[in-house]
Design a protein around this motif. Structure first.
Motif, short mmCIF file in Angstrom:
data_model
loop_
_atom_site.label_atom_id
_atom_site.label_comp_id
_atom_site.label_asym_id
_atom_site.label_seq_id
_atom_site.Cartn_x
_atom_site.Cartn_y
_atom_site.Cartn_z
N PHE A 1 65.44 -52.74 45.08
CA PHE A 1 65.49 -52.82 46.54
C PHE A 1 64.80 -51.60 47.14
O PHE A 1 64.63 -50.57 46.47
CB PHE A 1 66.94 -52.90 47.04
N VAL A 2 64.41 -51.73 48.39
CA VAL A 2 63.86 -50.61 49.14
C VAL A 2 64.54 -50.57 50.49
O VAL A 2 64.95 -51.61 51.04
CB VAL A 2 62.32 -50.70 49.31
N ALA A 3 64.66 -49.38 51.06
CA ALA A 3 65.27 -49.21 52.38
C ALA A 3 64.45 -48.23 53.20
O ALA A 3 63.93 -47.24 52.67
CB ALA A 3 66.71 -48.70 52.24
N ASP A 4 64.33 -48.51 54.47
CA ASP A 4 63.63 -47.65 55.43
C ASP A 4 64.66 -47.24 56.47
O ASP A 4 65.12 -48.06 57.26
CB ASP A 4 62.46 -48.42 56.06
N ALA B 1 63.60 -44.61 51.80
CA ALA B 1 62.74 -43.78 52.63
C ALA B 1 63.53 -43.41 53.86
O ALA B 1 63.97 -44.29 54.61
CB ALA B 1 61.47 -44.54 53.00
N ILE B 2 63.73 -42.11 54.11
CA ILE B 2 64.69 -41.69 55.13
C ILE B 2 64.10 -40.63 56.05
O ILE B 2 63.29 -39.79 55.63
CB ILE B 2 65.99 -41.19 54.45
N ALA B 3 64.51 -40.66 57.31
CA ALA B 3 63.92 -39.82 58.35
C ALA B 3 64.55 -38.43 58.36
O ALA B 3 65.32 -38.08 59.28
CB ALA B 3 64.07 -40.50 59.71
N ASN C 1 61.10 -38.91 51.87
CA ASN C 1 60.92 -38.86 53.32
C ASN C 1 60.32 -40.15 53.81
O ASN C 1 59.49 -40.76 53.13
CB ASN C 1 60.02 -37.67 53.68
N ASP C 2 60.74 -40.59 54.99
CA ASP C 2 60.27 -41.89 55.48
C ASP C 2 58.76 -41.93 55.65
O ASP C 2 58.13 -42.96 55.43
CB ASP C 2 60.96 -42.28 56.79
#
Length: 316
Positions: A5-8, A59-61, A96-97
């Protein structure tokens, strides 16, 4: 490719998808505020799609510099090691996003990009992507013998540099409110609202707009001249900022705009002073003029980039 899975994750929304052999599927979007912790949001996705996963990429801000990850514009804080265990994963990559957004650039096709102004990309040249959203993300990338390599940083938090008189009005207003005015304070959702507030108060008007989305809406439907002026100034400031990024690392491969804001007013951006301010670099105009600028017209580019990064890591 099942089982991944991937997450933004932004300051407002978390978008999650399943990695497949053909790309990504089963995309879901959740409000971050609906979950006390990130593991609860991801477990909700696992339940919704009724799938088990062995690995993932988030991927996170915010900066990702160690095991503990603390979001810049949201309350979530977590340990990467603990989250891997909580989700029962064999492997978890947290980036990092805008590292993810940068990795999407080589896989985006022509119809997923809108060019603003002139310029021709050097396919071997450095590239940069920035994106006004809840915050302001920035990522440079260069091609090496090992493939595309991202150059991490926090370029959205550099000082805001006024260029014209209207910029100065905005800067003076924010300097009176904040201890320091950063690029993110003007190139983000709250930044657009800041610009509107500065211009309205400077004109002696009563503030009638309280949300960034209202500024865009009232500007585009002709309800508010000050909202339109704010949106146009937002485009000018984006142009100057984009030009600075091009100067920083010779981004002859192009400057790309991502994030969740600019695609809401594509036509206005195309007809704005964005490109003129991008090229307005005095003696260095000749340096940036050949460099193309693009708007990413693909809502899933963060997820696509996270998938590309994940597959590169799993394969290596």
């Amino acid at each position: 490719m099942s089982g991944y899975f991937v997450a933004d994750v932004g300051g407002t929304n978390i978008r999650v998808a399943t990695v497949t052999a053909d790309g990504i599927a089963n995309i879901r979007k959740y409000l971050c505020n609906d979950f006390a912790t990130i593991d609860l949001a991801l477990k909700q996705y696992f339940s919704d799609v009724e799938t088990s996963f062995s690995a993932g990429c988030i991927a996170i801000a915010c900066p990702v510099t160690g095991d503990e990850v603390a979001m810049t514009n949201h309350s979530w804080v977590f340990s990467q090691r603990a989250l891997t265990q909580q989700l029962n994963l064999d492997a978890l990559f947290v980036i990092n996003d805008f590292t993810a957004v940068a990795h999407s650039l080589p896989v985006l096709s022509g119809e997923q990009l809108v060019q603003i102004g002139s310029g021709t990309a050097n396919p071997q040249g450095n590239v940069v992507v920035f994106g006004p959203g809840t915050g302001l993300g920035v990522e440079h990338m260069q091609l090496s013998d090992q493939g595309w390599t991202t150059l991490d940083g926090e370029g959205g938090h550099v000082d805001f540099a006024p260029v014209d008189e209207t910029d100065l009005v905005v800067w003076r207003y924010l300097q009176g409110k904040l201890d320091r005015v950063s690029a993110e304070d003007v190139l983000s959702g709250r930044g657009l609202l800041h610009i509107y507030q500065a211009l309205a108060l400077h004109a002696g008007e009563t503030l009638s707009v309280t949300e960034p989305a209202q500024v865009t809406e009232k500007a585009l439907n002709g309800e508010c001249e000050t909202c339109l002026a704010a949106l146009q100034q937002f485009c000018r400031i984006m142009g100057s900022f984009a030009g600075n990024l091009a100067l920083n690392l010779a981004t002859t491969g192009g400057v790309f705009i991502g994030g969740g804001i600019a695609t809401r007013f594509t036509e206005l951006l195309m007809n704005s002073d964005f490109r003129a301010r991008f090229e307005a670099k005095g003696r260095m105009k000749h340096y940036v003029q050949p460099i193309p600028t693009y708007l990413i017209n693909e809502p899933d580019h963060g997820l696509l980039g996270a998938s590309a990064y994940l597959q590169q890591q799993i394969a290596s």
